[in-house]
Scaffold this motif. Structure first.
Motif, PDB file in Angstrom:
ATOM      1  N   HIS A 254       0.813  -1.221   0.000  1.00 29.10           N
ATOM      2  CA  HIS A 254       0.000   0.000   0.000  1.00 29.10           C
ATOM      3  C   HIS A 254       0.845   1.268   0.000  1.00 29.10           C
ATOM      4  CE1 HIS A 254       1.022  -0.952   4.103  1.00 29.10           C
ATOM      5  NE2 HIS A 254       0.642   0.244   4.525  1.00 29.10           N
ATOM      6  N   LEU A 255       2.084   1.163   0.434  1.00 32.38           N
ATOM      7  CA  LEU A 255       2.919   2.362   0.548  1.00 32.38           C
ATOM      8  C   LEU A 255       3.272   2.975  -0.809  1.00 32.38           C
ATOM      9  CD1 LEU A 255       5.396   1.366   3.407  1.00 32.38           C
ATOM     10  CD2 LEU A 255       3.161   2.468   3.562  1.00 32.38           C
ATOM     11  N   ARG A 256       3.091   2.234  -1.879  1.00 34.12           N
ATOM     12  CA  ARG A 256       3.449   2.776  -3.201  1.00 34.12           C
ATOM     13  C   ARG A 256       2.337   3.661  -3.785  1.00 34.12           C
ATOM     14  NH1 ARG A 256       1.785  -2.556  -4.730  1.00 34.12           N
ATOM     15  NH2 ARG A 256       0.235  -2.523  -6.422  1.00 34.12           N
ATOM     16  N   PHE A 257       1.165   3.658  -3.176  1.00 30.40           N
ATOM     17  CA  PHE A 257       0.056   4.465  -3.685  1.00 30.40           C
ATOM     18  C   PHE A 257       0.170   5.913  -3.202  1.00 30.40           C
ATOM     19  CE2 PHE A 257      -1.582   0.149  -3.843  1.00 30.40           C
ATOM     20  CZ  PHE A 257      -2.249   0.123  -5.070  1.00 30.40           C
ATOM     21  N   LYS A 258      -0.105   6.859  -4.085  1.00 36.23           N
ATOM     22  CA  LYS A 258       0.002   8.273  -3.731  1.00 36.23           C
ATOM     23  C   LYS A 258      -1.051   8.691  -2.710  1.00 36.23           C
ATOM     24  CE  LYS A 258      -2.907   9.891  -7.570  1.00 36.23           C
ATOM     25  NZ  LYS A 258      -2.987  10.760  -8.771  1.00 36.23           N
ATOM     26  N   GLU A 259      -2.137   7.920  -2.608  1.00 34.14           N
ATOM     27  CA  GLU A 259      -3.203   8.244  -1.652  1.00 34.14           C
ATOM     28  C   GLU A 259      -2.901   7.754  -0.243  1.00 34.14           C
ATOM     29  OE1 GLU A 259      -4.987   7.697  -5.772  1.00 34.14           O
ATOM     30  OE2 GLU A 259      -3.646   6.547  -4.468  1.00 34.14           O
ATOM     31  N   VAL A 260      -1.762   7.129  -0.063  1.00 37.38           N
ATOM     32  CA  VAL A 260      -1.334   6.656   1.262  1.00 37.38           C
ATOM     33  C   VAL A 260      -0.211   7.567   1.761  1.00 37.38           C
ATOM     34  CG1 VAL A 260      -0.346   4.749   2.584  1.00 37.38           C
ATOM     35  CG2 VAL A 260      -1.989   4.282   0.740  1.00 37.38           C
ATOM     36  N   THR A 261      -0.479   8.254   2.844  1.00 35.12           N
ATOM     37  CA  THR A 261       0.497   9.164   3.444  1.00 35.12           C
ATOM     38  C   THR A 261       1.062   8.524   4.702  1.00 35.12           C
ATOM     39  OG1 THR A 261      -0.678  11.117   2.612  1.00 35.12           O
ATOM     40  CG2 THR A 261       0.828  11.460   4.472  1.00 35.12           C
ATOM     41  N   THR A 262       2.370   8.573   4.879  1.00 29.21           N
ATOM     42  CA  THR A 262       3.008   8.044   6.083  1.00 29.21           C
ATOM     43  C   THR A 262       3.744   9.156   6.815  1.00 29.21           C
ATOM     44  OG1 THR A 262       4.999   7.391   4.870  1.00 29.21           O
ATOM     45  CG2 THR A 262       3.256   5.742   5.101  1.00 29.21           C
ATOM     46  N   GLU A 263       3.683   9.100   8.130  1.00 24.77           N
ATOM     47  CA  GLU A 263       4.347  10.077   8.989  1.00 24.77           C
ATOM     48  C   GLU A 263       4.867   9.366  10.224  1.00 24.77           C
ATOM     49  OE1 GLU A 263       4.807  13.309   8.422  1.00 24.77           O
ATOM     50  OE2 GLU A 263       3.489  13.626   6.681  1.00 24.77           O
ATOM     51  N   GLN A 264       5.766  10.016  10.948  1.00 17.99           N
ATOM     52  CA  GLN A 264       6.235   9.534  12.247  1.00 17.99           C
ATOM     53  C   GLN A 264       6.118  10.659  13.267  1.00 17.99           C
ATOM     54  OE1 GLN A 264      10.270   7.961  12.065  1.00 17.99           O
ATOM     55  NE2 GLN A 264       9.485   5.922  12.471  1.00 17.99           N
ATOM     56  N   GLY A 265       5.867  10.294  14.515  1.00 15.33           N
ATOM     57  CA  GLY A 265       5.805  11.314  15.543  1.00 15.33           C
ATOM     58  C   GLY A 265       5.699  10.733  16.936  1.00 15.33           C
ATOM     59  N   LYS A 266       5.786  11.618  17.900  1.00 13.30           N
ATOM     60  CA  LYS A 266       5.698  11.216  19.302  1.00 13.30           C
ATOM     61  C   LYS A 266       4.383  11.644  19.946  1.00 13.30           C
ATOM     62  CE  LYS A 266      10.724  11.570  19.952  1.00 13.30           C
ATOM     63  NZ  LYS A 266      11.817  12.221  20.730  1.00 13.30           N
ATOM     64  N   GLN A 267       3.889  12.815  19.532  1.00 14.05           N
ATOM     65  CA  GLN A 267       2.630  13.337  20.065  1.00 14.05           C
ATOM     66  C   GLN A 267       1.691  13.631  18.901  1.00 14.05           C
ATOM     67  OE1 GLN A 267       4.126  16.702  22.382  1.00 14.05           O
ATOM     68  NE2 GLN A 267       3.839  15.522  24.257  1.00 14.05           N
ATOM     69  N   ILE A 268       0.488  13.078  18.969  1.00 16.67           N
ATOM     70  CA  ILE A 268      -0.444  13.152  17.850  1.00 16.67           C
ATOM     71  C   ILE A 268      -1.823  13.577  18.352  1.00 16.67           C
ATOM     72  CG2 ILE A 268      -1.553  11.810  16.016  1.00 16.67           C
ATOM     73  CD1 ILE A 268       1.022   9.897  16.455  1.00 16.67           C
ATOM     74  N   LYS A 269      -2.458  14.423  17.571  1.00 14.09           N
ATOM     75  CA  LYS A 269      -3.822  14.864  17.863  1.00 14.09           C
ATOM     76  C   LYS A 269      -4.639  14.721  16.586  1.00 14.09           C
ATOM     77  CE  LYS A 269      -6.415  19.067  19.124  1.00 14.09           C
ATOM     78  NZ  LYS A 269      -6.278  20.521  19.437  1.00 14.09           N
ATOM     79  N   VAL A 270      -5.822  14.106  16.682  1.00 15.81           N
ATOM     80  CA  VAL A 270      -6.680  13.916  15.523  1.00 15.81           C
ATOM     81  C   VAL A 270      -8.053  14.489  15.827  1.00 15.81           C
ATOM     82  CG1 VAL A 270      -7.659  12.271  13.888  1.00 15.81           C
ATOM     83  CG2 VAL A 270      -5.434  11.791  14.927  1.00 15.81           C
ATOM     84  N   GLU A 271      -8.570  15.278  14.872  1.00 17.24           N
ATOM     85  CA  GLU A 271      -9.892  15.893  14.995  1.00 17.24           C
ATOM     86  C   GLU A 271     -10.719  15.574  13.757  1.00 17.24           C
ATOM     87  OE1 GLU A 271      -9.670  20.104  16.759  1.00 17.24           O
ATOM     88  OE2 GLU A 271      -7.695  19.837  15.830  1.00 17.24           O
ATOM     89  N   THR A 272     -12.042  15.590  13.913  1.00 17.81           N
ATOM     90  CA  THR A 272     -12.942  15.374  12.789  1.00 17.81           C
ATOM     91  C   THR A 272     -14.162  16.278  12.926  1.00 17.81           C
ATOM     92  OG1 THR A 272     -14.246  13.735  11.580  1.00 17.81           O
ATOM     93  CG2 THR A 272     -14.167  13.498  13.957  1.00 17.81           C
ATOM     94  N   GLU A 273     -14.800  16.555  11.810  1.00 15.18           N
ATOM     95  CA  GLU A 273     -16.020  17.352  11.808  1.00 15.18           C
ATOM     96  C   GLU A 273     -17.255  16.470  11.995  1.00 15.18           C
ATOM     97  OE1 GLU A 273     -16.574  20.748  11.644  1.00 15.18           O
ATOM     98  OE2 GLU A 273     -14.423  20.828  12.024  1.00 15.18           O
ATOM     99  N   GLU A 274     -17.081  15.164  11.827  1.00 14.36           N
ATOM    100  CA  GLU A 274     -18.224  14.255  11.921  1.00 14.36           C
ATOM    101  C   GLU A 274     -17.992  13.251  13.055  1.00 14.36           C
ATOM    102  OE1 GLU A 274     -19.733  12.957   8.065  1.00 14.36           O
ATOM    103  OE2 GLU A 274     -18.381  14.420   7.126  1.00 14.36           O
TER     104      GLU A 274
END
Length: 313
Positions: A254-274
């Motif tokens: 899946h990593l070869r697809f442009k629609e798949v984004t990968t990141e690394q981190g230590k502190q993460i926050k995720v928000e959604t409108e729905e």
């Protein structure tokens, strides 16, 4: 040093408990201490209580079950320096065992663990705080994969399929069901101060090790001892292409697809409108809803693992 075996009698539709009794009755395990759980997360409270009242005693908790069992053991022992964890894999998915290793459910394993010499490894885990709070050791998912996991875990057909060793078919069924009905949505992700505004997000997985979903390599380069979490974000693609991407996860393609984004981190926050469901190590982790983000933070070297000498880690 103390060794306590934690037995999940429901793992793999009772397979773990039956195998444990067979081993125990052979005599190798008659002298050991073991706890058989009767309800989800019972082991967490019991282990924490034990650790709080035996602060000067090194104790190894050996989980006999699958990923859910190991999820509970890590939730219970994280941050107790005198508590240690190991796995005797007897579940359906066993993604924990794929990465960390496990002992076979044999008399020899009970003998080896009962004579544990204190050898152990330090690994990372991660805390999450949102509608629910807790720890995860494998991965946390938001969106489509959490919806599939939640539906599969609640299905009354799962036990029946496990009896005939076809339990994974329930995941295929709900994969197709949610592929038709799931609505991708916009999400905002902050990773160590970096902000991503994403459209049409199918799912976000925050991984501490490579595997999830019974062997799928969602984060092929994730390590459980590097103090980092690996994010995989699948977004902005059609349902047909999403299906192609999702099945390619089994071998990390899946990593070869442009629609798949990968990141690394230590502190993460995720928000959604729905609204989006959350899973932590495959267990229900609450929901992500508007104005109520989820916070995730890695806890480096926060728990101690005893590896199988034959398999390594």
């Amino acid at each position: 040093m103390k060794v306590i075996f934690i037995v999940n009698p429901h793992a793999k539709n009772g397979y773990a408990y039956k195998r444990f009794l067979a081993v125990k009755n052979k005599g190798e395990a008659n002298s050991i201490e073991y706890w058989v759980t009767s309800a989800p997360f019972e082991a967490v409270e019991k282990i924490r209580h034990y650790c709080e009242n035996h602060v000067h005693e090194k104790t190894l908790f050996a989980g006999i079950g699958g990923d859910g069992t190991m999820h509970e053991l890590v939730n219970a022992t994280a941050r107790f320096p005198h508590a240690y964890v190991t796995s005797i894999a007897a579940g359906s998915g066993n993604d924990f065992a794929r990465h960390f290793s496990s002992f076979p459910l044999l008399p020899e394993s009970f003998h080896e663990l009962s004579n544990w010499d204190g050898t152990n490894e330090k690994h990372d885990a991660a805390r999450f705080k949102g509608q629910k709070t807790g720890w995860f050791v494998n991965n946390l998912g938001i969106g489509f994969d959490a919806a599939v996991a939640n539906s599969s875990n609640r299905s009354r057909f799962k036990k029946w399929l496990n009896r005939i060793k076809l339990g994974k078919l329930i995941y295929v069924y709900y994969l197709i069901y949610h592929l038709i009905s799931y609505k991708p949505q916009s999400m905002k992700v902050q990773i160590d101060g970096k902000t991503l505004n994403l459209k049409k997000v199918w799912f976000i997985t925050i991984a501490n090790q490579p595997y999830y979903g019974g062997g799928m390599m969602i984060a092929p380069y994730a390590r459980s001892d590097d103090g980092m979490l690996d994010l995989t974000i699948v977004h902005h693609l059609s349902r047909l292409k999403f299906l192609t991407v999702f099945f390619s996860v089994f071998f990390g393609g899946h990593l070869r697809f442009k629609e798949v984004t990968t990141e690394q981190g230590k502190q993460i926050k995720v928000e959604t409108e729905e609204q989006a469901l959350i899973h932590a190590d495959g267990e229900f982790g609450g929901s992500l809803i508007r104005n109520h983000p989820i916070y995730v933070e890695v806890e480096p070297k926060s728990w101690s693992f005893v590896p199988s000498k034959k398999q390594g880690s």
